[in-house]
Design a protein around this motif. Structure first.
Motif: not given
Lengths: 248, 248
Positions: A155, A120, A116-118, A176, A113-114
Motif C-alpha cells: 500500500p 503509509v 498499513a493505515r498508520r 494487498t 491492512a490495519l
C-alpha cells in the motif's frame, strides 16, 4: 525531526532520530556531500525493529556499495514504540481463531491492512523529512520490505509516487492485491517456495496482481525465514540498477 | 576433434571444430595459459544454431568477464547438421495434431525427449574432447540452456556428474520431470510468466521437480521469446559465483 545520536564507522554514518512519535534510523555515507543521493526506505519484519540485523546489513551495503542513503522506522507496537491495545486484542483474537482451526494467512493479511493505515502516512512523512536533509536530498527513492514489510509496503509503494523501484515478497495477495494493481514501478518479488505462513498460490497471486511492466519473481526453496543470503547481493544490484549509484 | 578455423577479436578466441559429425564452436580467452578454467556448455534453442546471437553473446561475456571457456554444438537437424527424416516426419505429424486441436506442450516435450537420446551422449563426448585441450583443461563445468536447451539440458545435467551448476528454463515438466529429480547441483531456473508455449503450471512443476537444495526460479512477465536482458547479467553472476573466476 530530532536527532538522538550520530556515529560513524567503516564509512557509514548512523543517526538515530524521532519524527514526532516515530523512532527511526538513517544511514548515509560518512563523508556525504550535498549532492542528492538515492534513498531506500526499509520496512522491517513482524516482531522486529528498525535495527534488526537483516535491515541493518542491507542498509550498510546500500551505503557502502551504492552510495545510497537508507532509512528505517519502527512500525507501531514494534521496537521502541508503545504497545497498541487494538493490535494486542486482535492478535489474541487471531491466536484463538487459529487454535479453533481457522487459516492463518487471511488473519495475518487483515492485521497488516490495519497497521498499513498508520504506516503509509507515517512513512510518507519520513520521506519528506529525510529528503530535506542536506546530506540526503531529493534523489530517487526505493522501498524494500518482506513479510510484514511487504504487507505494509504494497500500500505504501502504491500510494507514494516518489518510490521508483521496490523489493517486496514473503507476502500474499489477500490484503494487498488491490493496492498491488496500482503499482507500476519495477519490482523484485521474493517468494519462499515452502513458506509455512504464506500459501504459495497467494504469493504468486500477489506477483500476478502487480501492474508493473518490469517485475521479477525470485523463488527459492525453504521456509518463511530462510531467504538465501545471495538474494541480498541481488537486491543490492537491483537498487543500484534502478536508482543509480553515487560515489559514497 | 578437428579445428576448421581459429580467430580472435576483443580478447575472445573463437575456434570452429567438428567432433565426428558434430559441428561446434569453442570460445576461450585470447591469451589463455594452461591453467584449467571453468567451461560452460551452451545448449541453443529450437530452430537456432551454435552461433545464435543469444548463445554467442553469453559466451563472449563468460570469456571476458569470468575467464571461462564456453562451447556450443549444433543439435541434430540444426545449424550445419543434416536433416533427420524421423524428426521431419514427427514435426509434420505434430503440426497436424495441433491443427486438429491437440495441446502443443506435450508434443514439444515428446520431441525433445527423442532428441535428447542423441544429444546427451554427444555433449558428454564434447566435454571429454574440450577438457583435453591445453587452453581449457579439466576445470569446473556449467550448463546453460533454455527452451529446447532446457528440454535437452535437464537429461544432460542429470546424466553428467561433471556439471556443477546449471541455468535452465522456458521448459516444462512433461518430458523431463523424472530426470530433474536426479539433478542436485545449484540451478537457476527461468520462467516467462506469459509463456505461450509452456503452460505456467508445467514450468513451476519442473522447478518443483528439481532435487537441488539450491535452486532459484526467476520469473518475468512476457512471452516465450521475451526474456529480459537483465537476466543475462544475472546468469553471468550465477556462473561466476558457482564455477569461480579465472583471469582471462
Amino acid at each position: 525531526m530530532r536527532f538522538l545520536s550520530d556515529t560513524s564507522s567503516d564509512g557509514v554514518r548512523e543517526q538515530l532520530f524521532t519524527l514526532g512519535e516515530i523512532p527511526g534510523v538513517l544511514w548515509t555515507p560518512a563523508d556525504a556531500g550535498t549532492t542528492p543521493r538515492p534513498l531506500v526506505l526499509l520496512g522491517h519484519g513482524g516482531g522486529r525493529h528498525k535495527k534488526d540485523p537483516e535491515v541493518s546489513t542491507l542498509a550498510h551495503r546500500l551505503v557502502t556499495e551504492c552510495g545510497h542513503a537508507a532509512v528505517c522506522v519502527d512500525v507501531p507496537a514494534h521496537g521502541d514504540r508503545p504497545k497498541v491495545e487494538e493490535y494486542d486484542r486482535l492478535a489474541a483474537e487471531n491466536q484463538a481463531r487459529v487454535e479453533a482451526g481457522e487459516e492463518l494467512a487471511p488473519l495475518i493479511a487483515g492485521f497488516q491492512a490495519l497497521v498499513a493505515r498508520r504506516t503509509v502516512p507515517e512513512w510518507r512523512a519520513v520521506l519528506d523529512a529525510v529528503q530535506e536533509l542536506g546530506h540526503v536530498g531529493a534523489g530517487p527513492v526505493g522501498y524494500w520490505g518482506v513479510s510484514l514489510g511487504c504487507g505494509l509496503g504494497v500500500p505504501f509503494v502504491a500510494a507514494e509516487p516518489r518510490v521508483g523501484a521496490a523489493v517486496l515478497g514473503l507476502g500474499g495477495a489477500q490484503a494487498t492485491a488491490e493496492a498491488a494493481a496500482r503499482i507500476t514501478v519495477p519490482v523484485r518479488f521474493l517468494v519462499q517456495w515452502d513458506d509455512e505462513r504464506v500459501p504459495r498460490e497467494q504469493s504468486l497471486a500477489l506477483y500476478d496482481a502487480l501492474a508493473s511492466p518490469e517485475k521479477t519473481l525470485h523463488a527459492n526453496p525453504g521456509r518463511h525465514g530462510e531467504l538465501p543470503a545471495f538474494e541480498l547481493d541481488s537486491t543490492v544490484s537491483f537498487f543500484r540498477r534502478h536508482l543509480g549509484r553515487n560515489q559514497p
